[in-house]
Motif scaffolding. Structure first.
Motif, PDB file in Angstrom:
ATOM      1  N   THR A  71       8.381   5.556  -9.040  1.00 56.16           N
ATOM      2  CA  THR A  71       6.931   5.718  -8.974  1.00 56.16           C
ATOM      3  C   THR A  71       6.336   4.652  -8.071  1.00 56.16           C
ATOM      4  OG1 THR A  71       6.912   6.606 -11.227  1.00 56.16           O
ATOM      5  CG2 THR A  71       4.817   5.843 -10.338  1.00 56.16           C
ATOM      6  N   VAL A  72       5.622   5.090  -7.034  1.00 49.78           N
ATOM      7  CA  VAL A  72       4.952   4.175  -6.113  1.00 49.78           C
ATOM      8  C   VAL A  72       3.451   4.401  -6.245  1.00 49.78           C
ATOM      9  CG1 VAL A  72       4.728   3.400  -3.724  1.00 49.78           C
ATOM     10  CG2 VAL A  72       6.911   4.292  -4.550  1.00 49.78           C
ATOM     11  N   TRP A  73       2.797   3.459  -6.942  1.00 50.64           N
ATOM     12  CA  TRP A  73       1.352   3.564  -7.188  1.00 50.64           C
ATOM     13  C   TRP A  73       0.964   4.933  -7.738  1.00 50.64           C
ATOM     14  CZ3 TRP A  73       0.711  -1.075  -7.810  1.00 50.64           C
ATOM     15  CH2 TRP A  73       1.112  -2.049  -6.899  1.00 50.64           C
ATOM     16  N   GLY A  74       1.695   5.348  -8.766  1.00 54.12           N
ATOM     17  CA  GLY A  74       1.367   6.572  -9.467  1.00 54.12           C
ATOM     18  C   GLY A  74       1.937   7.837  -8.857  1.00 54.12           C
ATOM     19  N   THR A  75       2.589   7.718  -7.689  1.00 56.44           N
ATOM     20  CA  THR A  75       3.137   8.888  -7.017  1.00 56.44           C
ATOM     21  C   THR A  75       4.658   8.882  -7.116  1.00 56.44           C
ATOM     22  OG1 THR A  75       1.321   8.883  -5.420  1.00 56.44           O
ATOM     23  CG2 THR A  75       3.292  10.130  -4.831  1.00 56.44           C
ATOM     24  N   PRO A  76       5.274   9.960  -7.630  1.00 52.65           N
ATOM     25  CA  PRO A  76       6.739  10.007  -7.692  1.00 52.65           C
ATOM     26  C   PRO A  76       7.331  10.207  -6.295  1.00 52.65           C
ATOM     27  CG  PRO A  76       5.794  12.073  -8.487  1.00 52.65           C
ATOM     28  CD  PRO A  76       4.646  11.148  -8.247  1.00 52.65           C
ATOM     29  N   VAL A  77       8.405   9.448  -6.020  1.00 51.91           N
ATOM     30  CA  VAL A  77       9.080   9.535  -4.726  1.00 51.91           C
ATOM     31  C   VAL A  77      10.578   9.576  -4.978  1.00 51.91           C
ATOM     32  CG1 VAL A  77       9.420   8.489  -2.461  1.00 51.91           C
ATOM     33  CG2 VAL A  77       7.254   8.148  -3.652  1.00 51.91           C
ATOM     34  N   GLU A  78      11.272  10.520  -4.345  1.00 47.51           N
ATOM     35  CA  GLU A  78      12.725  10.604  -4.481  1.00 47.51           C
ATOM     36  C   GLU A  78      13.385   9.629  -3.519  1.00 47.51           C
ATOM     37  OE1 GLU A  78      15.097  14.040  -3.059  1.00 47.51           O
ATOM     38  OE2 GLU A  78      15.487  14.376  -5.200  1.00 47.51           O
TER      39      GLU A  78
END
Length: 270
Positions: free
Chosen positions: A87-94
């Protein structure tokens, strides 16, 4: 105006590198913030809460990374193949996990469980759609591909900081270095904070859109030599550069054209 310096940060929240030239990709400078550190749950760890991250030097060699810090021998890291979601500032990233050796090295540095991850595909993460186009992408920077700061603006801010110290009966502080703000590109010339009004800018032969100003956090208060937190520049920015409940320094850019930039390139407001 001219381009005064270029900086990239291989691992988010660790030490950066000054370079004379850099390739600009749609998602940011080549090699900039393609790695990040998380806790064991996949939550981002930054120097905001772990200032010792700033003592870690990361050197890129192709797809391999070497981590250096006095607490341990240098560690060469080659990303694996196992993917996970962080999670990067509330955004999921693979992202791709960088293995147990890197996790142990960073955990020893920070004194808490930590893991290193690599963004293998930099086209995976979109920018905030409020400020970007559907096709815009960003690596693992906070929100946008590049951050620009002005040396003239920093000079004025340092004057304000000195005034604030005098008003509080404090000893005159050393000028804040630009490294506190972790920009990718620094320009010199022009009026202080003129960048607030820019909409488009050209550096050398590369055109950029200005998305928004950069709101600043407590990370700017960390002394990059001692890793201790202080009051500045947040205290002074709050007096001179506060609106919408935030304090501001620098502007965020999205490249419209890929290309190469070099120190000394002309900077033109479009």
């Amino acid at each position: 105006m001219r381009l005064a310096s270029i900086h990239f940060f291989p691992v988010k929240s660790t030490a950066g590198h000054d370079v004379q030239e850099a390739e600009v990709h749609p998602w940011g400078l080549a090699g900039d913030r393609r790695y990040l550190v998380t806790d064991e749950r996949g939550e981002l760890i930054t120097a905001r809460e772990q200032p010792l991250l700033l003592s870690c030097v990361a050197e890129l060699d192709g797809d391999a990374l070497t981590l250096t810090r006095p607490h341990a021998a240098p560690l060469r890291v080659t990303p694996g193949t196992g993917r996970s979601t962080v999670t990067v500032w509330g955004t999921p990233v693979e992202v791709t996990d960088c293995g147990d050796d890197a996790a142990a090295w960073l955990s020893a540095l920070l004194g808490r469980p930590a893991r290193l991850h690599w963004l293998d595909d930099p086209t995976r993460r979109p920018v905030n759609p409020v400020y970007g186009r559907p096709e815009d992408r960003v690596s693992l920077a906070d929100g946008y591909p590049l951050l620009l700061a002005s040396a003239t603006s920093l000079a004025l801010l340092n004057e304000w900081v000195a005034q604030t110290a005098a008003e509080h009966g404090e000893e005159a502080p050393a000028p804040l270095p630009m490294s506190r703000f972790r920009p990718n590109v620094v320009v010199e010339g022009g009026a202080a904070f003129a960048e607030d009004e820019w909409k488009r800018v050209r550096i050398g032969g590369v055109d950029f859109r200005v998305t928004k100003g950069c709101d600043r956090c407590v990370m700017t208060t960390v002394d990059t030599a001692t890793y201790r937190k202080g009051k500045e520049p947040i205290r002074t920015l709050s007096r001179h550069r506060k609106w919408d409940g935030k304090v501001w320094f620098g502007i965020n850019l999205i490249p419209d054209t890929p290309g190469r930039i070099a120190v000394g390139d002309p900077v033109t407001v479009l």
